[in-house]
Design a protein around this motif. Structure first.
Motif, PDB file in Angstrom:
ATOM      1  N   GLU A   1      -8.655 -14.698  -0.341  1.00 29.92           N
ATOM      2  CA  GLU A   1      -7.474 -14.852   0.516  1.00 29.92           C
ATOM      3  C   GLU A   1      -7.668 -14.003   1.760  1.00 29.92           C
ATOM      4  OE1 GLU A   1      -4.785 -16.662   0.008  1.00 29.92           O
ATOM      5  OE2 GLU A   1      -5.064 -17.262  -2.084  1.00 29.92           O
ATOM      6  N   MET A   2      -7.568 -14.646   2.912  1.00 29.15           N
ATOM      7  CA  MET A   2      -7.696 -13.871   4.140  1.00 29.15           C
ATOM      8  C   MET A   2      -6.316 -13.557   4.681  1.00 29.15           C
ATOM      9  SD  MET A   2     -11.066 -14.777   6.034  1.00 29.15           S
ATOM     10  CE  MET A   2     -11.059 -16.489   6.436  1.00 29.15           C
ATOM     11  N   VAL A   3      -5.978 -12.291   4.637  1.00 30.10           N
ATOM     12  CA  VAL A   3      -4.629 -11.870   5.000  1.00 30.10           C
ATOM     13  C   VAL A   3      -4.744 -10.589   5.804  1.00 30.10           C
ATOM     14  CG1 VAL A   3      -2.548 -10.866   4.032  1.00 30.10           C
ATOM     15  CG2 VAL A   3      -3.502 -12.904   2.999  1.00 30.10           C
ATOM     16  N   THR A   4      -3.931 -10.467   6.835  1.00 30.12           N
ATOM     17  CA  THR A   4      -3.956  -9.228   7.606  1.00 30.12           C
ATOM     18  C   THR A   4      -2.975  -8.223   7.007  1.00 30.12           C
ATOM     19  OG1 THR A   4      -2.341 -10.160   9.091  1.00 30.12           O
ATOM     20  CG2 THR A   4      -4.641 -10.323   9.748  1.00 30.12           C
ATOM     21  N   ALA A   5      -3.158  -6.974   7.386  1.00 25.65           N
ATOM     22  CA  ALA A   5      -2.412  -5.904   6.725  1.00 25.65           C
ATOM     23  C   ALA A   5      -0.912  -5.960   7.002  1.00 25.65           C
ATOM     24  CB  ALA A   5      -2.961  -4.548   7.155  1.00 25.65           C
TER      25      ALA A   5
ATOM     26  N   SER B   1      -7.834  -1.363   2.336  1.00 24.84           N
ATOM     27  CA  SER B   1      -8.516  -1.646   1.072  1.00 24.84           C
ATOM     28  C   SER B   1      -7.855  -2.831   0.372  1.00 24.84           C
ATOM     29  CB  SER B   1      -8.534  -0.400   0.178  1.00 24.84           C
ATOM     30  OG  SER B   1      -7.213  -0.041  -0.154  1.00 24.84           O
ATOM     31  N   LEU B   2      -6.542  -2.971   0.529  1.00 26.89           N
ATOM     32  CA  LEU B   2      -5.879  -4.128  -0.085  1.00 26.89           C
ATOM     33  C   LEU B   2      -6.294  -5.423   0.615  1.00 26.89           C
ATOM     34  CD1 LEU B   2      -2.252  -2.923  -0.884  1.00 26.89           C
ATOM     35  CD2 LEU B   2      -4.368  -2.645  -2.162  1.00 26.89           C
TER      36      LEU B   2
ATOM     37  N   ALA C   1       0.825  -1.207   0.000  1.00 25.31           N
ATOM     38  CA  ALA C   1       0.000   0.000   0.000  1.00 25.31           C
ATOM     39  C   ALA C   1       0.864   1.263   0.000  1.00 25.31           C
ATOM     40  CB  ALA C   1      -0.925  -0.016   1.211  1.00 25.31           C
ATOM     41  N   ASP C   2       1.980   1.214   0.760  1.00 30.02           N
ATOM     42  CA  ASP C   2       2.875   2.368   0.799  1.00 30.02           C
ATOM     43  C   ASP C   2       3.406   2.716  -0.581  1.00 30.02           C
ATOM     44  OD1 ASP C   2       2.587   2.701   3.429  1.00 30.02           O
ATOM     45  OD2 ASP C   2       4.569   1.924   4.023  1.00 30.02           O
ATOM     46  N   LYS C   3       3.718   1.660  -1.356  1.00 29.67           N
ATOM     47  CA  LYS C   3       4.308   1.872  -2.677  1.00 29.67           C
ATOM     48  C   LYS C   3       3.333   2.540  -3.627  1.00 29.67           C
ATOM     49  CE  LYS C   3       8.320  -0.460  -2.537  1.00 29.67           C
ATOM     50  NZ  LYS C   3       9.624  -0.022  -2.762  1.00 29.67           N
TER      51      LYS C   3
END
Ligand code: GDP
Length: 610
Positions: free
Chosen positions: A50-54, A40-41, A31-33
């Motif tokens: 896909e369940m992924v944490t930030a 949102s990502l 997200a930073d890039k």
């Protein structure tokens, strides 16, 4: 800017441009890039299944999948590649051994591995002592992490370098960091014991690193020792002795009595000559790998480095990991001063400004300024990675509880030398108490616990571990003030055990339902004062006032979680009624109660963890 929507999430979308992400990056890094909101990502991936944490680091595939979805070309860069790019920006090529015609033979570097108690330490001691050049060194040898010994093959004297940390832990920790420190593995197997689990593990590690293996069959002096059985057992692991038609050299030794040590050294040289082309250009700026580092009270940061190419000289400007400086002094394993170190030579280097870690590469650069700049850039990168792992969790109100961050226990490990710190970290990372809790080492280093460490720890759930080191300066005061927990250890397994307990303590309690009592409704009254009253017979256990109840009709649950708000026997309010007795009760304001309904009461009890 185009703002397409995936599953209702609005996002900035790329136009095919390439973004480079370090291996193991998180969605927050991504997200930073691209200047997007990490949450949102998370949602985009959620809609892709896909369940992924930030903040969790994700696989290359997930980064690429996300890239495709959002029209970016994702290029995953390993930390080594990233570092190579950094060095290239200074016109430095790491690992270049030199032009073919400038190459000269160098000694093999050996790591001794095998099962516990099979004699690795004893073998390293015997080899070291048998070859002390006493006149030169006054008989004193020191553990500096590696040593060199002379050995004779076909009348020619040559050198062999031994890494002086027995076992495969240090070896794998270095390899995990991309460092290649070893050319040949000596696998020690006790002839009175045979092939054991760590023997197999060591063989696997050596084979995975594509190292040629020499087998030292040890303890042949012990009664009942059976060296042939070892040869037999090891055929299963593709180690077939030469005398059986294979190409692995087996040497029967006694590390205790010093038997056949010369033959073992010969076997190492023969194996090196047959399987490897060990050459490097000695006439270049030196490069190599750090074997060990620690902070010495008198001499400051001290690092043992293994030169892999070129010649290291006193006065050289060096950078090792994120430490830089100038070589003020070099000392060998006999405590003697050295002015030059050729390829495969281990030396202790004094003059760095901080302590590098085991497995950190080192290299000589033209001037101090360049060394400092490279070290600074590496330190900045490390700090960024640490910050990324500390970054506050984004709130994900609109997503499932399933997406919630798992509990993470963050650790800072400080120790007296880099080998122990690596070994401790390695062992801790293997702890597994289930999916709900994660362990993360956000910082590690050699030396006392500093105020800087405590400042880093002032976030949730950070424990600072001091292994054979103490807090220095105002660190204790700061830790007390900020409520940071510092724990001191001097025994590895104890450290591991305590952290495991801490992790278990972080597991959310698990509850189980325990049935307390069951009653059948025999009559139903309506009272203007109390509402609907059920006249019951208690069939099992006991019914208690204020207990939680559910109402069943024909074995189906009609209502959950009702309170037993009043409970009477005849005209008296009571606290409990046991089985076999009649009672009258109300379920709060609930009124849909019929004759023959069943009322069950239960409580939730915390399940003890195993
Ligand atoms: P490590 O755990 O593999 O490093 O094993 P050590 O080097 O600590 O050896 C374990 C034990 O075996 C020690 O008591 C050693 O003295 C003993 N030992 C090692 N080599 C020999 C040997 O060749 N013969 C006999 N009899 N004992 C040995």
């Amino acid at each position: 800017m185009a703002a397409p929507s995936v599953g209702g999430v609005r996002l900035p979308k790329g136009s095919g441009e390439t973004i480079r992400l370090p291996r193991g990056a998180s969605l927050t890094d991504f997200a930073d890039k691209i200047n997007a909101n990490p949450a949102s990502l998370v949602q985009v991936l959620f809609h892709l299944g896909e369940m992924v944490t930030a903040t969790a680091s994700v696989s290359d595939e997930i980064l690429e999948l996300l890239g495709q979805e959002m029209n970016y070309r994702v290029q995953v860069v390993s930390p080594e590649e990233e570092d190579r790019a950094l060095l290239q920006s200074f016109d430095i090529e790491f690992g270049d051994l030199g032009d073919e015609d400038a190459l000269a033979a160098r000694p093999p570097v050996v790591t001794v591995m095998g099962h516990v108690d099979h004699g690795k330490t004893r073998l390293l001691d015997t080899v070291r002592k048998a070859n002390v050049r006493e006149a030169e060194a006054g008989g004193i040898t020191q553990h500096i992490g590696a040593y060199q010994v002379p050995a004779e093959l076909e009348g020619v004297e040559r050198l062999i370098t031994f890494i002086d940390t027995p076992g495969h832990e240090a070896f794998t920790a270095m390899r995990a960091r991309g460092a290649k420190s070893t050319d040949i593995a000596v696998i020690v197997v006790a002839a009175d014991d045979g092939v054991m689990p760590q023997t197999v593990e060591s063989i696997n590690h050596a084979q995975a690193a594509e190292l040629p293996i020499v087998v030292a069959v040890n303890k042949i002096d012990v009664e009942g020792a059976n060296p042939d059985k070892i040869r037999q057992q090891l055929t299963e692991y593709n180690l077939v002795a030469e005398e059986y038609g294979g190409d692995t050299m087996f040497v029967d030794i006694s590390a205790k009595q010093g038997t056949n040590i010369e033959s073992l050294l010969e076997a190492i040289l023969l194996t090196a000559d047959a399987a490897l082309d060990l050459r490097a250009n000695p006439d270049m700026d030196a490069q190599g790998v750090t074997i060990e580092g620690h902070l010495d009270r008198g001499r400051g940061p001290v690092a043992t480095v293994l030169v892999q190419r070129g010649t290291l000289r006193v006065g050289d400007s060096v950078v090792a990991g994120d430490a830089s400086g100038r070589v003020r002094r070099m000392v060998d394993e006999h405590g003697a001063d050295v002015t030059e170190a050729l390829p495969s030579r281990p030396v202790q280097v004094i003059g760095l400004t901080s302590v590098p870690g085991a497995g950190d590469t080192f290299l000589v650069v033209d001037e101090d300024r360049v060394a400092r700049q490279i070290a600074d850039r590496r330190r900045a990168r490390e700090r960024n990675a640490e910050l990324a792992s500390r970054r506050k969790r984004v709130s994900l109100e609109d997503l499932d509880a399933a997406l919630k961050e798992t509990n993470t226990l963050n650790l800072i490990i400080k120790g007296d030398n880099s080998g122990t710190v690596e070994a401790l970290e390695e062992a801790l990372m293997k702890l597994d108490v289930g999916e709900d809790v994660d362990l993360r080492v956000i910082h590690r280093g050699v030396g006392g616990i500093t105020e800087g460490d405590i400042n880093l720890a002032i976030a949730d759930n950070v424990i600072v571990m001091g292994f054979n080191v103490r807090a220095e300066g105002k660190a204790t005061e700061l830790a007390n003030r900020e409520g940071v927990e510092i724990r001191y250890y001097s025994v590895i397994y104890q450290a591991i055990e305590e952290i495991e307990q801490a992790l278990k303590g972080m597991l959310k309690p698990e509850y189980e339902e325990v049935e307390l009592g069951r009653a059948e409704v025999r009559e139903v009254y309506k009272s203007s004062k109390f509402g609907t009253i059920a006249g019951c017979l208690v069939m099992a256990g006991e019914i208690r006032r204020n207990a939680r109840a559910r109402l069943l009709r024909d074995s189906r649950v009609i209502h959950e979680n009702l309170p037993i708000s009043s409970l009477r026997r005849f005209k008296d309010d009571v606290v409990e009624v046991r089985d076999g007795y009649e009672c009258g009760l109300t379920l709060g304001n609930y009124s849909d109660i019929k004759v023959d309904d069943v009322i069950e009461t239960f409580e939730m009890r915390e399940k003890p963890r195993s």
